[in-house]
Design an enzyme around this catalytic site. Structure first.
Site, PDB file in Angstrom:
ATOM      1  N   ASN A   9      10.854   8.143 -17.861  1.00  0.00           N
ATOM      2  CA  ASN A   9      11.943   7.230 -18.203  1.00  0.00           C
ATOM      3  C   ASN A   9      12.338   7.522 -19.644  1.00  0.00           C
ATOM      4  O   ASN A   9      11.642   7.122 -20.567  1.00  0.00           O
ATOM      5  CB  ASN A   9      11.448   5.782 -18.042  1.00  0.00           C
ATOM      6  CG  ASN A   9      12.466   4.771 -18.524  1.00  0.00           C
ATOM      7  OD1 ASN A   9      13.630   5.116 -18.757  1.00  0.00           O
ATOM      8  ND2 ASN A   9      12.038   3.525 -18.676  1.00  0.00           N
ATOM      9  N   TRP A  10      13.430   8.257 -19.791  1.00  0.00           N
ATOM     10  CA  TRP A  10      13.830   8.692 -21.139  1.00  0.00           C
ATOM     11  C   TRP A  10      14.410   7.554 -21.967  1.00  0.00           C
ATOM     12  O   TRP A  10      14.586   7.703 -23.170  1.00  0.00           O
ATOM     13  CB  TRP A  10      14.866   9.818 -21.058  1.00  0.00           C
ATOM     14  CG  TRP A  10      14.368  11.086 -20.417  1.00  0.00           C
ATOM     15  CD1 TRP A  10      13.103  11.347 -19.946  1.00  0.00           C
ATOM     16  CD2 TRP A  10      15.129  12.273 -20.179  1.00  0.00           C
ATOM     17  NE1 TRP A  10      13.037  12.610 -19.428  1.00  0.00           N
ATOM     18  CE2 TRP A  10      14.271  13.205 -19.560  1.00  0.00           C
ATOM     19  CE3 TRP A  10      16.447  12.641 -20.411  1.00  0.00           C
ATOM     20  CZ2 TRP A  10      14.691  14.477 -19.178  1.00  0.00           C
ATOM     21  CZ3 TRP A  10      16.883  13.897 -20.040  1.00  0.00           C
ATOM     22  CH2 TRP A  10      16.004  14.811 -19.435  1.00  0.00           C
ATOM     23  N   LYS A  11      14.778   6.455 -21.325  1.00  0.00           N
ATOM     24  CA  LYS A  11      15.450   5.342 -22.014  1.00  0.00           C
ATOM     25  C   LYS A  11      16.677   5.900 -22.747  1.00  0.00           C
ATOM     26  O   LYS A  11      17.321   6.810 -22.229  1.00  0.00           O
ATOM     27  CB  LYS A  11      14.467   4.621 -22.939  1.00  0.00           C
ATOM     28  CG  LYS A  11      13.188   4.217 -22.191  1.00  0.00           C
ATOM     29  CD  LYS A  11      12.288   3.303 -22.938  1.00  0.00           C
ATOM     30  CE  LYS A  11      11.050   3.047 -22.095  1.00  0.00           C
ATOM     31  NZ  LYS A  11      10.144   2.067 -22.686  1.00  0.00           N
ATOM     32  N   HIS A  99      13.272  -3.008 -15.000  1.00  0.00           N
ATOM     33  CA  HIS A  99      12.468  -2.661 -16.178  1.00  0.00           C
ATOM     34  C   HIS A  99      12.471  -3.855 -17.135  1.00  0.00           C
ATOM     35  O   HIS A  99      13.487  -4.546 -17.280  1.00  0.00           O
ATOM     36  CB  HIS A  99      13.045  -1.417 -16.858  1.00  0.00           C
ATOM     37  CG  HIS A  99      12.131  -0.864 -17.900  1.00  0.00           C
ATOM     38  ND1 HIS A  99      12.003  -1.432 -19.147  1.00  0.00           N
ATOM     39  CD2 HIS A  99      11.249   0.163 -17.862  1.00  0.00           C
ATOM     40  CE1 HIS A  99      11.098  -0.762 -19.838  1.00  0.00           C
ATOM     41  NE2 HIS A  99      10.616   0.215 -19.074  1.00  0.00           N
ATOM     42  N   GLU A 101      12.753  -4.051 -20.206  1.00  0.00           N
ATOM     43  CA  GLU A 101      13.803  -4.018 -21.237  1.00  0.00           C
ATOM     44  C   GLU A 101      15.123  -4.539 -20.681  1.00  0.00           C
ATOM     45  O   GLU A 101      15.886  -5.207 -21.371  1.00  0.00           O
ATOM     46  CB  GLU A 101      13.934  -2.594 -21.803  1.00  0.00           C
ATOM     47  CG  GLU A 101      12.749  -2.264 -22.715  1.00  0.00           C
ATOM     48  CD  GLU A 101      12.327  -0.810 -22.727  1.00  0.00           C
ATOM     49  OE1 GLU A 101      13.117   0.074 -22.362  1.00  0.00           O
ATOM     50  OE2 GLU A 101      11.164  -0.558 -23.129  1.00  0.00           O
ATOM     51  N   GLU A 172       4.098  -2.494 -15.086  1.00  0.00           N
ATOM     52  CA  GLU A 172       4.198  -2.157 -16.508  1.00  0.00           C
ATOM     53  C   GLU A 172       3.957  -3.418 -17.338  1.00  0.00           C
ATOM     54  O   GLU A 172       4.907  -4.185 -17.575  1.00  0.00           O
ATOM     55  CB  GLU A 172       5.595  -1.613 -16.830  1.00  0.00           C
ATOM     56  CG  GLU A 172       5.961  -0.358 -16.068  1.00  0.00           C
ATOM     57  CD  GLU A 172       7.027   0.444 -16.812  1.00  0.00           C
ATOM     58  OE1 GLU A 172       6.760   1.595 -17.130  1.00  0.00           O
ATOM     59  OE2 GLU A 172       8.099  -0.107 -17.078  1.00  0.00           O
ATOM     60  N   GLY A 178       5.322   1.109 -24.950  1.00  0.00           N
ATOM     61  CA  GLY A 178       5.729   1.629 -26.257  1.00  0.00           C
ATOM     62  C   GLY A 178       4.851   1.169 -27.411  1.00  0.00           C
ATOM     63  O   GLY A 178       5.196   1.343 -28.574  1.00  0.00           O
ATOM     64  N   SER A 218       2.400   3.050 -22.228  1.00  0.00           N
ATOM     65  CA  SER A 218       1.592   3.922 -23.096  1.00  0.00           C
ATOM     66  C   SER A 218       0.674   4.853 -22.314  1.00  0.00           C
ATOM     67  O   SER A 218      -0.431   5.163 -22.754  1.00  0.00           O
ATOM     68  CB  SER A 218       0.797   3.102 -24.121  1.00  0.00           C
ATOM     69  OG  SER A 218       1.681   2.384 -24.953  1.00  0.00           O
ATOM     70  N   GLY A 239       7.264   6.597 -20.486  1.00  0.00           N
ATOM     71  CA  GLY A 239       8.341   6.505 -21.477  1.00  0.00           C
ATOM     72  C   GLY A 239       8.196   7.578 -22.541  1.00  0.00           C
ATOM     73  O   GLY A 239       8.563   8.735 -22.337  1.00  0.00           O
ATOM     74  N   GLY A 240       7.622   7.203 -23.674  1.00  0.00           N
ATOM     75  CA  GLY A 240       7.522   8.103 -24.837  1.00  0.00           C
ATOM     76  C   GLY A 240       6.966   9.484 -24.517  1.00  0.00           C
ATOM     77  O   GLY A 240       7.488  10.497 -25.000  1.00  0.00           O
TER      78      GLY A 240
HETATM   79  P1  PGA Z   1       5.945   3.950 -22.623  1.00  0.00           P
HETATM   80  O1  PGA Z   1       7.115   3.305 -21.718  1.00  0.00           O
HETATM   81  O2  PGA Z   1       5.267   5.004 -21.781  1.00  0.00           O
HETATM   82  O3  PGA Z   1       6.670   4.512 -23.816  1.00  0.00           O
HETATM   83  O4  PGA Z   1       5.022   2.836 -22.975  1.00  0.00           O
HETATM   84  C1  PGA Z   1       6.950   3.117 -20.349  1.00  0.00           C
HETATM   85  C2  PGA Z   1       8.189   2.480 -19.765  1.00  0.00           C
HETATM   86  O5  PGA Z   1       8.781   1.608 -20.417  1.00  0.00           O
HETATM   87  O6  PGA Z   1       8.604   2.816 -18.639  1.00  0.00           O
END
Ligand code: PGA
Length: 256
Positions: A9-11, A99, A101, A172, A178, A218, A239-240
């Site tokens: 997930n590149w956001k 998600h 966010e 999640e 993050g 994470s 994500g990251g």
């Molecule tokens: P993260 O994000 O791996 O950077 O914690 C995961 C996500 O939000 O899908």
């Protein structure tokens, strides 16, 4: 055998050129995936068309293009939104729904997520449905009820056939996204087993055993293998660590 999935997930990150380079690099170094394993790149909308060419050029049906959001309506006056048909046209077959966010920063509620899910299911798309509790809920040990409510409000109206054909769940915990704080393997397995028992209660044990449940928050090269070894963890939403091939490839390898 349940599907194993690692989805990036590149956001709102990476230029189009960097995104294309990343996908090309990951694809060129991709380990041979077990039959039931899949890799999904969930890119920003502006990147989809270009990344789609890279994904299609592999001819590998286990590598997929995903989007991070969609609208439930087919078309019309919805400034800034994107339809499922538009996504499909670029080659997208998977979409992230719910998600944290989107829930927290953009006010997406259970009902909107339910309508998006329905529209995606009707369109034959694969839904990566996210759930997970905030820190305060975890600290008061109410995470099981919190997640049960998220699933029952937006998913449990579906039929068993629809669930099986279209839905992957991603757990999640918000406190792990993050932050560099990962859920322990015990915490992840406990919640994944809880989600599977909710699925069994709603749709029957056989269906519950066939639905993949990913962990997100994470997840990285150092902890992926341990997390994916848990009985009810079927891969990860990343994500990251999905933004660089050096950090994303070892996570893919961890599911192989
Ligand atoms: P993260 O994000 O791996 O950077 O914690 C995961 C996500 O939000 O899908």
């Amino acid at each position: 055998m349940r599907k194993k999935i690692v989805a990036g997930n590149w956001k709102m990150n990476l230029s189009i050129a960097d995104g294309v380079n990343l996908v090309n690099e990951v694809i060129s170094k991709l380990p041979s995936l077990p039959e039931q394993a899949h890799v999904i790149f969930c890119c920003p909308f502006t990147h989809l068309d270009r990344v789609s060419s890279s994904v299609n050029n592999t001819g590998n049906h286990q590598v997929h293009l995903g989007a991070q959001n969609c609208n439930d309506k087919a078309s019309g006056a919805f400034t800034g939104e994107i339809s499922i048909a538009m996504l499909k046209e670029t080659g997208v077959d998977s979409v992230i729904v719910g998600h944290s966010e989107r829930r927290q920063l953009f006010g997406e509620d259970h009902d909107f997520l339910k309508r998006k899910t329905d529209a995606l299911v009707a369109a034959g798309m694969h839904v990566l449905f996210c759930c997970g509790e905030p820190l305060a809920v975890r600290e008061s040990n109410k995470q099981n009820d919190y997640v049960a409510n998220q699933l029952s409000e937006s998913l449990f109206h579906l039929s068993a056939e629809e669930m099986m054909a279209s839905i992957t769940i991603a757990y999640e915990p918000i406190w792990a996204i993050g932050t560099g704080v990962t859920a322990s393997t015990e915490q992840a397995q406990e919640m994944h087993a809880h989600i599977r028992s909710l699925l069994a209660h709603q749709f029957g044990e056989e269906i519950a055993q066939k639905i993949s449940i990913l962990y997100g928050g994470s997840c990285n090269a150092a902890n992926a293998a341990e997390l994916f070894a848990c009985k009810d963890v079927d891969g990860g939403l990343i994500g990251g660590a999905a933004l660089k091939s050096e950090t994303f490839l070892p996570i893919i390898e961890a599911m192989c």
